[in-house]
Design an enzyme around this catalytic site. Structure first.
Site, PDB file in Angstrom:
ATOM      1  N   ARG A  22       0.877  -1.179   0.000  1.00  0.00           N
ATOM      2  CA  ARG A  22       0.000   0.000   0.000  1.00  0.00           C
ATOM      3  C   ARG A  22       0.908   1.221   0.000  1.00  0.00           C
ATOM      4  O   ARG A  22       1.704   1.420   0.936  1.00  0.00           O
ATOM      5  CB  ARG A  22      -0.909   0.012   1.225  1.00  0.00           C
ATOM      6  CG  ARG A  22      -1.594   1.366   1.432  1.00  0.00           C
ATOM      7  CD  ARG A  22      -2.701   1.337   2.445  1.00  0.00           C
ATOM      8  NE  ARG A  22      -3.848   0.630   1.907  1.00  0.00           N
ATOM      9  CZ  ARG A  22      -5.075   0.672   2.436  1.00  0.00           C
ATOM     10  NH1 ARG A  22      -5.304   1.388   3.510  1.00  0.00           N
ATOM     11  NH2 ARG A  22      -6.069  -0.003   1.894  1.00  0.00           N
ATOM     12  N   HIS A  39      -7.234   0.943  -6.470  1.00  0.00           N
ATOM     13  CA  HIS A  39      -7.408   0.060  -5.305  1.00  0.00           C
ATOM     14  C   HIS A  39      -8.005  -1.259  -5.820  1.00  0.00           C
ATOM     15  O   HIS A  39      -9.153  -1.606  -5.507  1.00  0.00           O
ATOM     16  CB  HIS A  39      -8.322   0.726  -4.283  1.00  0.00           C
ATOM     17  CG  HIS A  39      -8.275   0.116  -2.916  1.00  0.00           C
ATOM     18  ND1 HIS A  39      -7.461  -0.954  -2.584  1.00  0.00           N
ATOM     19  CD2 HIS A  39      -8.972   0.413  -1.781  1.00  0.00           C
ATOM     20  CE1 HIS A  39      -7.651  -1.266  -1.310  1.00  0.00           C
ATOM     21  NE2 HIS A  39      -8.552  -0.463  -0.805  1.00  0.00           N
ATOM     22  N   GLN A  76      -9.745  -4.040  -3.573  1.00  0.00           N
ATOM     23  CA  GLN A  76     -11.073  -3.643  -3.099  1.00  0.00           C
ATOM     24  C   GLN A  76     -12.132  -3.985  -4.153  1.00  0.00           C
ATOM     25  O   GLN A  76     -13.230  -4.437  -3.830  1.00  0.00           O
ATOM     26  CB  GLN A  76     -11.089  -2.140  -2.816  1.00  0.00           C
ATOM     27  CG  GLN A  76     -12.425  -1.630  -2.331  1.00  0.00           C
ATOM     28  CD  GLN A  76     -12.770  -2.130  -0.933  1.00  0.00           C
ATOM     29  OE1 GLN A  76     -11.962  -2.010  -0.026  1.00  0.00           O
ATOM     30  NE2 GLN A  76     -13.959  -2.687  -0.758  1.00  0.00           N
ATOM     31  N   ASP A 103     -17.189   7.013  -1.873  1.00  0.00           N
ATOM     32  CA  ASP A 103     -15.949   6.854  -1.118  1.00  0.00           C
ATOM     33  C   ASP A 103     -15.692   8.180  -0.409  1.00  0.00           C
ATOM     34  O   ASP A 103     -16.316   9.200  -0.737  1.00  0.00           O
ATOM     35  CB  ASP A 103     -14.798   6.524  -2.098  1.00  0.00           C
ATOM     36  CG  ASP A 103     -13.468   6.302  -1.396  1.00  0.00           C
ATOM     37  OD1 ASP A 103     -13.464   5.930  -0.204  1.00  0.00           O
ATOM     38  OD2 ASP A 103     -12.413   6.505  -2.039  1.00  0.00           O
ATOM     39  N   CYS A 130     -16.209   1.333   0.353  1.00  0.00           N
ATOM     40  CA  CYS A 130     -15.018   0.539   0.699  1.00  0.00           C
ATOM     41  C   CYS A 130     -14.637   0.709   2.160  1.00  0.00           C
ATOM     42  O   CYS A 130     -13.959  -0.148   2.724  1.00  0.00           O
ATOM     43  CB  CYS A 130     -13.857   0.910  -0.217  1.00  0.00           C
ATOM     44  SG  CYS A 130     -13.215   2.573   0.003  1.00  0.00           S
ATOM     45  N   ARG A 134     -13.119  -8.813   1.275  1.00  0.00           N
ATOM     46  CA  ARG A 134     -11.689  -8.535   1.044  1.00  0.00           C
ATOM     47  C   ARG A 134     -10.880  -9.799   1.310  1.00  0.00           C
ATOM     48  O   ARG A 134      -9.947 -10.135   0.578  1.00  0.00           O
ATOM     49  CB  ARG A 134     -11.204  -7.406   1.972  1.00  0.00           C
ATOM     50  CG  ARG A 134     -11.819  -6.032   1.686  1.00  0.00           C
ATOM     51  CD  ARG A 134     -11.356  -5.474   0.355  1.00  0.00           C
ATOM     52  NE  ARG A 134      -9.903  -5.355   0.263  1.00  0.00           N
ATOM     53  CZ  ARG A 134      -9.177  -4.351   0.766  1.00  0.00           C
ATOM     54  NH1 ARG A 134      -9.782  -3.342   1.354  1.00  0.00           N
ATOM     55  NH2 ARG A 134      -7.859  -4.318   0.623  1.00  0.00           N
TER      56      ARG A 134
HETATM   57  N1  NVA Z   1      -9.925   6.656  -1.403  1.00  0.00           N
HETATM   58  C1  NVA Z   1      -9.611   6.209  -0.066  1.00  0.00           C
HETATM   59  C2  NVA Z   1      -9.781   4.734   0.045  1.00  0.00           C
HETATM   60  C3  NVA Z   1      -9.536   4.168   1.423  1.00  0.00           C
HETATM   61  C4  NVA Z   1      -9.641   2.683   1.475  1.00  0.00           C
HETATM   62  C5  NVA Z   1      -8.203   6.623   0.282  1.00  0.00           C
HETATM   63  O1  NVA Z   1      -7.312   6.496  -0.566  1.00  0.00           O
HETATM   64  O2  NVA Z   1      -7.975   7.095   1.402  1.00  0.00           O
HETATM   65  N1   CP Z   2     -11.131  -0.343   2.279  1.00  0.00           N
HETATM   66  C1   CP Z   2      -9.877  -0.352   2.763  1.00  0.00           C
HETATM   67  O1   CP Z   2      -8.896  -0.552   2.024  1.00  0.00           O
HETATM   68  O2   CP Z   2      -9.790  -0.171   4.098  1.00  0.00           O
HETATM   69  P1   CP Z   2      -8.467   0.067   4.957  1.00  0.00           P
HETATM   70  O3   CP Z   2      -7.925   1.408   4.593  1.00  0.00           O
HETATM   71  O4   CP Z   2      -8.911  -0.023   6.379  1.00  0.00           O
HETATM   72  O5   CP Z   2      -7.486  -1.022   4.595  1.00  0.00           O
END
Ligand code: NVA
Ligand code: CP
Length: 309
Positions: A101, A128, A131, A224, A264, A292
């Site tokens: 990540r 992502h 997801q 989101d 998500c 997930r």
């Molecule tokens: N768009 C959000 C998704 C979190 C799972 C982010 O990048 O923070």
């Molecule tokens: N949806 C998702 O990726 O959640 P986290 O940021 O908690 O991993």
């Protein structure tokens, strides 16, 4: 041949179906596959915070018989002190796969370039894809066949989630609509890629500002956070720009009868979605969060089988 999963369209439509079918099997018979028995390790690296991704990869790798190695960038040499490429050269001799990540998609590309183990995008600024495997599994469980269904995403269309919905839903043969104001619409190259895929799968892609038109008749309504990780400095500007795109009970009323709501998570109730919707009868967010686990287990099994072939 080593296959990576850096963006949703790294899987062809047939491959995406294969992974999702395997995910359903692994959900029904949760402890049936143990390809990581030994155990082999999988490195899961976090430059950003996480609950779902961290837990689901840790639990999933363990259930596959493997040993999860959860690494926080802040406590490693990656991120300033060592390049992604050098990190890959070290990790690939010891682990079966690398899950990361991070911020820039280019970092993932650098990690994957020449890597002798699969590299998986566990969220970048641009995509992502893990997801979306979970989301498609969830749509399939609640609505049946995904091909031909219509999904509308409201809000920050230039985010990782907006981009991933475009690519993954087009791959699944869905009609994907992005409702977002100018300035928050998805990147043109991602839209073009999704359109090219949709032309092959029978899906379609629509991007626009008109909420009523885009939500009308949708089978799946998604949103989101308006403030993705790394965008915290822009919070007020984003709230001002996106507030008309909040998912309310009225929004859900314009969608198809029996439409489901996905998010998500984590969610900001009262911003991108009202509590009445996310905590209401059309919301399937807890199934989505659980999926997930099953989707990522299937992805790892699939990638490791390809790597061994
Ligand atoms: N768009 C959000 C998704 C979190 C799972 C982010 O990048 O923070
Ligand atoms: N949806 C998702 O990726 O959640 P986290 O940021 O908690 O991993």
């Amino acid at each position: 041949m080593i296959r990576h999963f850096l963006r949703d369209d790294d899987l062809t439509p047939a491959e995406q179906r294969e992974v999702l079918e395997l995910a359903a099997v692994l959900k029904r018979d949760r402890f049936s596959a143990r390809p990581l028995e030994g155990p082999r390790s999988v490195a899961v690296i976090f430059d950003k915070t996480s609950t779902r991704t961290r837990v689901s990869f840790h639990v999933g790798i363990s259930e596959l018989g493997g040993s999860p190695l959860i690494i926080s960038t802040a406590s490693s040499q990656l991120g300033g002190k060592e390049t992604a490429s050098d990190t890959a050269r070290v990790l690939e001799r010891q682990v079966a796969a690398i899950v990361w990540r991070t911020y820039a998609q280019s970092g993932l590309e650098e990690m994957a370039n020449g890597a002798i183990v699969p590299v998986v995008n566990a969220l970048s600024d641009d995509f992502h894809p893990c997801q979306l495997l979970a989301d498609l599994l969830t749509v399939n469980e609640h609505l049946g066949e995904t091909a031909g269904r219509t999904l509308v995403f409201l809000g920050d269309g230039e985010s990782n989630m907006g981009h991933s919905y475009l690519l993954a839903c087009a791959t699944a043969g869905m009609h994907v609509r992005i409702a977002a104001p100018v300035g928050y619409q998805p990147r043109a190259d991602v839209v073009a890629d999704a359109e090219r895929i949709a032309a092959q799968t029978g899906g379609s892609v629509t991007v626009g500002e008109n909420i009523d038109e885009l939500v009308a008749g949708a089978d799946v309504v998604v949103t989101d956070t308006w403030v993705s990780m790394g965008r915290e400095d822009e919070k007020q500007r984003r709230i001002d720009a996106l507030s008309a795109y909040r998912v309310t009970e009225e929004t859900m009323g314009k969608a198809a009868e029996g439409a489901i709501f996905l998010h998500c998570l984590p969610a900001d109730r009262g911003y991108e979605v009202d509590a009445a919707v996310i905590d209401g009868p059309q919301s399937v967010i807890w199934d989505e969060a659980e999926n997930r686990l099953h989707a990522q287990k299937a992805l790892l099994v699939w990638l490791l089988a390809k790597a061994a072939a």
